[in-house]
Write a protein that holds these residues in place. Structure first.
Motif, PDB file in Angstrom:
ATOM      1  N   ASN A 223       0.811  -1.220   0.000  1.00 49.75           N
ATOM      2  CA  ASN A 223       0.000   0.000   0.000  1.00 49.75           C
ATOM      3  C   ASN A 223       0.842   1.267   0.000  1.00 49.75           C
ATOM      4  OD1 ASN A 223       1.013   0.107   2.567  1.00 49.75           O
ATOM      5  ND2 ASN A 223      -0.969  -0.113   3.610  1.00 49.75           N
ATOM      6  N   GLY A 224       2.114   1.115  -0.302  1.00 50.11           N
ATOM      7  CA  GLY A 224       2.991   2.279  -0.399  1.00 50.11           C
ATOM      8  C   GLY A 224       3.492   2.821   0.917  1.00 50.11           C
ATOM      9  N   ALA A 225       3.172   2.143   2.023  1.00 46.45           N
ATOM     10  CA  ALA A 225       3.605   2.649   3.330  1.00 46.45           C
ATOM     11  C   ALA A 225       5.004   2.185   3.702  1.00 46.45           C
ATOM     12  CB  ALA A 225       2.609   2.199   4.409  1.00 46.45           C
ATOM     13  N   GLN A 257       4.890  12.521  -0.968  1.00 46.26           N
ATOM     14  CA  GLN A 257       6.174  12.045  -0.467  1.00 46.26           C
ATOM     15  C   GLN A 257       6.035  10.815   0.423  1.00 46.26           C
ATOM     16  OE1 GLN A 257       9.332  13.213  -1.262  1.00 46.26           O
ATOM     17  NE2 GLN A 257       8.134  14.280  -2.835  1.00 46.26           N
ATOM     18  N   ASP A 258       4.881  10.644   1.062  1.00 44.15           N
ATOM     19  CA  ASP A 258       4.737   9.504   1.967  1.00 44.15           C
ATOM     20  C   ASP A 258       4.354   8.216   1.243  1.00 44.15           C
ATOM     21  OD1 ASP A 258       2.142  10.263   1.297  1.00 44.15           O
ATOM     22  OD2 ASP A 258       1.332   9.707   3.276  1.00 44.15           O
ATOM     23  N   LEU A 259       4.180   8.279  -0.089  1.00 45.81           N
ATOM     24  CA  LEU A 259       3.873   7.083  -0.875  1.00 45.81           C
ATOM     25  C   LEU A 259       5.162   6.530  -1.473  1.00 45.81           C
ATOM     26  CD1 LEU A 259       1.565   5.275  -2.093  1.00 45.81           C
ATOM     27  CD2 LEU A 259       1.762   6.708  -4.149  1.00 45.81           C
ATOM     28  N   SER A 368      -2.208  11.291 -11.719  1.00 46.68           N
ATOM     29  CA  SER A 368      -1.474  11.182 -10.463  1.00 46.68           C
ATOM     30  C   SER A 368      -2.411  10.826  -9.310  1.00 46.68           C
ATOM     31  CB  SER A 368      -0.751  12.501 -10.176  1.00 46.68           C
ATOM     32  OG  SER A 368       0.068  12.390  -9.029  1.00 46.68           O
ATOM     33  N   ASN A 369      -3.580  11.436  -9.278  1.00 48.11           N
ATOM     34  CA  ASN A 369      -4.556  11.149  -8.223  1.00 48.11           C
ATOM     35  C   ASN A 369      -5.002   9.696  -8.269  1.00 48.11           C
ATOM     36  OD1 ASN A 369      -6.527  12.009  -6.114  1.00 48.11           O
ATOM     37  ND2 ASN A 369      -8.016  11.489  -7.706  1.00 48.11           N
ATOM     38  N   ALA A 370      -5.275   9.171  -9.491  1.00 45.34           N
ATOM     39  CA  ALA A 370      -5.692   7.772  -9.622  1.00 45.34           C
ATOM     40  C   ALA A 370      -4.596   6.826  -9.148  1.00 45.34           C
ATOM     41  CB  ALA A 370      -6.065   7.483 -11.075  1.00 45.34           C
ATOM     42  N   LEU A 371      -3.358   7.092  -9.546  1.00 41.94           N
ATOM     43  CA  LEU A 371      -2.245   6.238  -9.120  1.00 41.94           C
ATOM     44  C   LEU A 371      -2.082   6.276  -7.603  1.00 41.94           C
ATOM     45  CD1 LEU A 371       0.395   7.134 -11.869  1.00 41.94           C
ATOM     46  CD2 LEU A 371      -0.881   4.994 -11.663  1.00 41.94           C
ATOM     47  N   ASN A 372      -2.188   7.447  -7.020  1.00 44.08           N
ATOM     48  CA  ASN A 372      -2.032   7.607  -5.577  1.00 44.08           C
ATOM     49  C   ASN A 372      -3.095   6.803  -4.817  1.00 44.08           C
ATOM     50  OD1 ASN A 372      -1.256   8.710  -3.001  1.00 44.08           O
ATOM     51  ND2 ASN A 372      -2.884  10.230  -3.224  1.00 44.08           N
ATOM     52  N   LEU A 373      -4.354   6.971  -5.216  1.00 43.82           N
ATOM     53  CA  LEU A 373      -5.437   6.307  -4.488  1.00 43.82           C
ATOM     54  C   LEU A 373      -5.403   4.791  -4.662  1.00 43.82           C
ATOM     55  CD1 LEU A 373      -8.379   8.809  -5.102  1.00 43.82           C
ATOM     56  CD2 LEU A 373      -6.946   8.558  -3.068  1.00 43.82           C
ATOM     57  N   LEU A 374      -5.124   4.320  -5.875  1.00 44.66           N
ATOM     58  CA  LEU A 374      -5.077   2.868  -6.086  1.00 44.66           C
ATOM     59  C   LEU A 374      -3.838   2.242  -5.454  1.00 44.66           C
ATOM     60  CD1 LEU A 374      -6.373   2.033  -9.677  1.00 44.66           C
ATOM     61  CD2 LEU A 374      -7.379   1.457  -7.472  1.00 44.66           C
ATOM     62  N   ALA A 375      -2.734   2.975  -5.446  1.00 42.22           N
ATOM     63  CA  ALA A 375      -1.528   2.447  -4.803  1.00 42.22           C
ATOM     64  C   ALA A 375      -1.772   2.162  -3.328  1.00 42.22           C
ATOM     65  CB  ALA A 375      -0.372   3.431  -4.968  1.00 42.22           C
ATOM     66  N   ARG A 376      -2.631   2.941  -2.697  1.00 36.38           N
ATOM     67  CA  ARG A 376      -2.902   2.790  -1.264  1.00 36.38           C
ATOM     68  C   ARG A 376      -4.052   1.822  -0.973  1.00 36.38           C
ATOM     69  NH1 ARG A 376      -0.385   7.303   1.304  1.00 36.38           N
ATOM     70  NH2 ARG A 376       0.125   9.002  -0.137  1.00 36.38           N
ATOM     71  N   ASP A 377      -4.665   1.266  -2.016  1.00 32.10           N
ATOM     72  CA  ASP A 377      -5.889   0.484  -1.833  1.00 32.10           C
ATOM     73  C   ASP A 377      -5.774  -0.880  -2.518  1.00 32.10           C
ATOM     74  OD1 ASP A 377      -8.462  -0.448  -1.515  1.00 32.10           O
ATOM     75  OD2 ASP A 377      -9.432   1.402  -2.164  1.00 32.10           O
ATOM     76  N   PRO A 378      -5.082  -1.847  -1.916  1.00 36.70           N
ATOM     77  CA  PRO A 378      -4.901  -3.155  -2.552  1.00 36.70           C
ATOM     78  C   PRO A 378      -6.210  -3.898  -2.805  1.00 36.70           C
ATOM     79  CG  PRO A 378      -4.060  -3.156  -0.298  1.00 36.70           C
ATOM     80  CD  PRO A 378      -4.341  -1.747  -0.650  1.00 36.70           C
ATOM     81  N   GLU A 379      -7.225  -3.695  -1.965  1.00 38.21           N
ATOM     82  CA  GLU A 379      -8.493  -4.390  -2.184  1.00 38.21           C
ATOM     83  C   GLU A 379      -9.178  -3.898  -3.472  1.00 38.21           C
ATOM     84  OE1 GLU A 379     -11.081  -4.273   1.146  1.00 38.21           O
ATOM     85  OE2 GLU A 379      -9.666  -5.273   2.509  1.00 38.21           O
ATOM     86  N   ARG A 380      -9.140  -2.613  -3.683  1.00 41.08           N
ATOM     87  CA  ARG A 380      -9.739  -2.081  -4.911  1.00 41.08           C
ATOM     88  C   ARG A 380      -8.956  -2.523  -6.139  1.00 41.08           C
ATOM     89  NH1 ARG A 380     -11.138   4.310  -6.105  1.00 41.08           N
ATOM     90  NH2 ARG A 380     -12.830   3.939  -7.606  1.00 41.08           N
ATOM     91  N   ARG A 381      -7.640  -2.580  -6.012  1.00 41.33           N
ATOM     92  CA  ARG A 381      -6.833  -3.080  -7.127  1.00 41.33           C
ATOM     93  C   ARG A 381      -7.234  -4.512  -7.466  1.00 41.33           C
ATOM     94  NH1 ARG A 381      -2.195  -1.056  -4.164  1.00 41.33           N
ATOM     95  NH2 ARG A 381      -1.440  -3.208  -3.941  1.00 41.33           N
ATOM     96  N   THR A 382      -7.431  -5.335  -6.466  1.00 38.00           N
ATOM     97  CA  THR A 382      -7.825  -6.724  -6.703  1.00 38.00           C
ATOM     98  C   THR A 382      -9.183  -6.791  -7.388  1.00 38.00           C
ATOM     99  OG1 THR A 382      -6.544  -7.524  -4.814  1.00 38.00           O
ATOM    100  CG2 THR A 382      -8.329  -8.936  -5.607  1.00 38.00           C
ATOM    101  N   SER A 383     -10.104  -5.953  -6.965  1.00 37.47           N
ATOM    102  CA  SER A 383     -11.430  -5.928  -7.571  1.00 37.47           C
ATOM    103  C   SER A 383     -11.356  -5.555  -9.052  1.00 37.47           C
ATOM    104  CB  SER A 383     -12.328  -4.939  -6.824  1.00 37.47           C
ATOM    105  OG  SER A 383     -13.578  -4.809  -7.450  1.00 37.47           O
ATOM    106  N   PHE A 384     -10.588  -4.514  -9.377  1.00 35.20           N
ATOM    107  CA  PHE A 384     -10.430  -4.112 -10.768  1.00 35.20           C
ATOM    108  C   PHE A 384      -9.769  -5.216 -11.588  1.00 35.20           C
ATOM    109  CE2 PHE A 384     -10.288   0.766  -9.905  1.00 35.20           C
ATOM    110  CZ  PHE A 384     -11.670   0.813  -9.914  1.00 35.20           C
ATOM    111  N   GLY A 385      -8.708  -5.810 -11.044  1.00 33.27           N
ATOM    112  CA  GLY A 385      -7.984  -6.842 -11.773  1.00 33.27           C
ATOM    113  C   GLY A 385      -8.854  -8.054 -12.051  1.00 33.27           C
TER     114      GLY A 385
END
Length: 423
Positions: A223-225, A257-259, A368-385
């Motif tokens: 999640n980029g942390a 910067q925190d991602l 950039s906003n889409a990349l930021n939000l999806l990078a932090r949201d693995p569950e949503r990434r799985t749903s899309f994939g």
């Protein structure tokens, strides 16, 4: 004299062969070969890459290379021209050439006529039909050669050839071809507006899923942390204007910067050097890797390890644009979350907030906003994939399009055509 109605061989004409970026053409040729069509390949250019895909190694068709520049093989061109002078089709071919040259006075037109002379002379007599990929320069060669020899021809139109070729040229070529296909609804609409609508069919390339492993059973929970385990973002495509990679570098540089993230790009292209400079100037060069062109097994391995696939396509200043890029379907084959632009043929496969996230073309802030939000949201990434893979398997497999092409090509090879006269 008319040829017999026994099945004849087909020449597939392409601009360059083999090309790593044109997996859709190699996939089609291999599938038609596996269905028993007797093919040979004619290419306007020699390959420029050392690597090839496994598909290319499996294709058995003989490849003939035309002179890329006429001065490089003057005797071959001269023999073709002398032979062509004796053909009944010489006058119609030259008339068509002169009409084209008057409207587009370039050396390129002369080169295509010279290549057509060579093709017409050297084409084996048992090749009764020509099928060309791209409606711009390759179709010019095929059109002149068909006029010279009395052969029939058909075309597959894709993207650049539709959007950068003048309407008058597309209209005249389509009037002489038996039929054509194209791979996006947007492209089909453009071509149908210039010809009889039944002359052009929408045929998606789709993807041959037998060439790809099943998606990974599970995706990472990155999640980029964690700076030691950054989110992995990947893109595959030529570094050319229509791919929008300049927008992507801007979007990556604007991520918070925190991602924690890393980006890898696969592909050659004329803009690679400038993209590397842009990444350096933006201060993100240590997180960006430009890997160059790769064979498909390497690309699949990269997709399987990634968390996000991104392709920010847009219209280039020249008018060039994508169709439905196969790389998006390849990313979907591995269940990978996709961020792309709502442009060209992309939304015909990826529907926003269902199979992926679409942003306006050229809008690096939205990207950039889409990349930021999806990078932090693995569950949503799985749903899309998962959704993209399901849609790919259900509606965009290769078989439907190959069924159409096989039937049509078999029909034209069973029809009588005029044999070229030999001297």
């Amino acid at each position: 004299m008319l040829a017999s109605t026994t099945a004849r061989r087909i020449a597939i004409v392409v601009k360059g062969y083999p090309r790593l970026s044109e997996t859709f053409i190699a996939q089609e040729i291999l599938a038609l070969q596996q269905r028993g069509l007797d093919l040979e390949i004619w290419s306007l250019r020699h390959p420029t890459e050392r690597a090839v895909h496994p598909m290319h190694k499996a294709i058995e068709a003989r490849v003939t290379y035309l002179p890329e520049y006429l001065y490089e093989e003057p005797l071959r061109v001269l023999r073709g021209a002398v032979w062509s002078l004796g053909q009944k089709g010489f006058a119609p071919a030259v008339r068509a050439f002169w009409r084209d040259l008057k409207r587009d006075f370039t050396a390129n037109r002369v080169r295509r006529l010279g290549q057509a002379f060579v093709m017409a002379r050297e084409m084996p007599e048992d090749v009764g039909h020509l099928h060309v990929h791209y409606l711009h320069t390759p179709a010019s060669v095929v059109r002149y050669a068909a006029l010279l020899t009395g052969r029939t021809w058909t075309f597959s139109a894709h993207a650049k050839d539709i959007w950068t070729t003048p309407d008058w040229e597309k209209r005249e070529k389509m009037a002489e071809a038996l039929w054509g296909v194209t791979c996006t609804a947007q492209g089909a609409g453009n071509l149908r507006s210039l010809s009889r609508p039944d002359r052009v069919s929408l045929v998606y390339h789709g993807l041959d899923l037998s060439r790809f492993p099943s998606p990974p059973e599970s995706r990472s929970a990155r999640n980029g942390a964690d700076p030691l385990d950054p989110v992995r973002i990947v893109s595959v495509g030529r570094a050319v204007a229509k791919k929008g990679y300049g927008d992507l570098v801007q979007a990556l540089a604007a991520l918070p910067q925190d991602l924690h993230w890393r980006f890898a790009h696969v592909g050659g292209g004329e803009l690679l050097a400038s993209l590397k400079r842009q990444a350096q100037e933006a201060g993100i060069a240590d997180r960006v890797a430009f890997l160059g062109a790769k064979a498909q097994p390497d690309i699949i391995a990269l997709l399987r390890e990634a968390d996000l696939f991104v392709l920010p396509s847009k219209e280039a200043r020249s008018g060039d644009r994508d169709g439905l890029p196969n790389v998006i379907m390849e990313a979907a084959s591995q269940g990978l979350a996709i961020v792309a632009t709502d442009f060209a043929g992309i939304p015909e496969f990826i529907r926003n907030d269902l199979e992926g996230w679409l942003v306006p073309p050229g809008d690096w802030e939205a990207l950039s906003n889409a990349l930021n939000l999806l990078a932090r949201d693995p569950e949503r990434r799985t749903s899309f994939g998962d959704a993209a893979f399901s849609r790919l398997r259900r509606e965009f497999s290769m078989e439907g399009g190959i069924d159409v092409l096989e039937a049509r090509l078999r029909a034209v090879t069973q029809s009588p055509t005029r044999e070229p006269e030999r001297v």
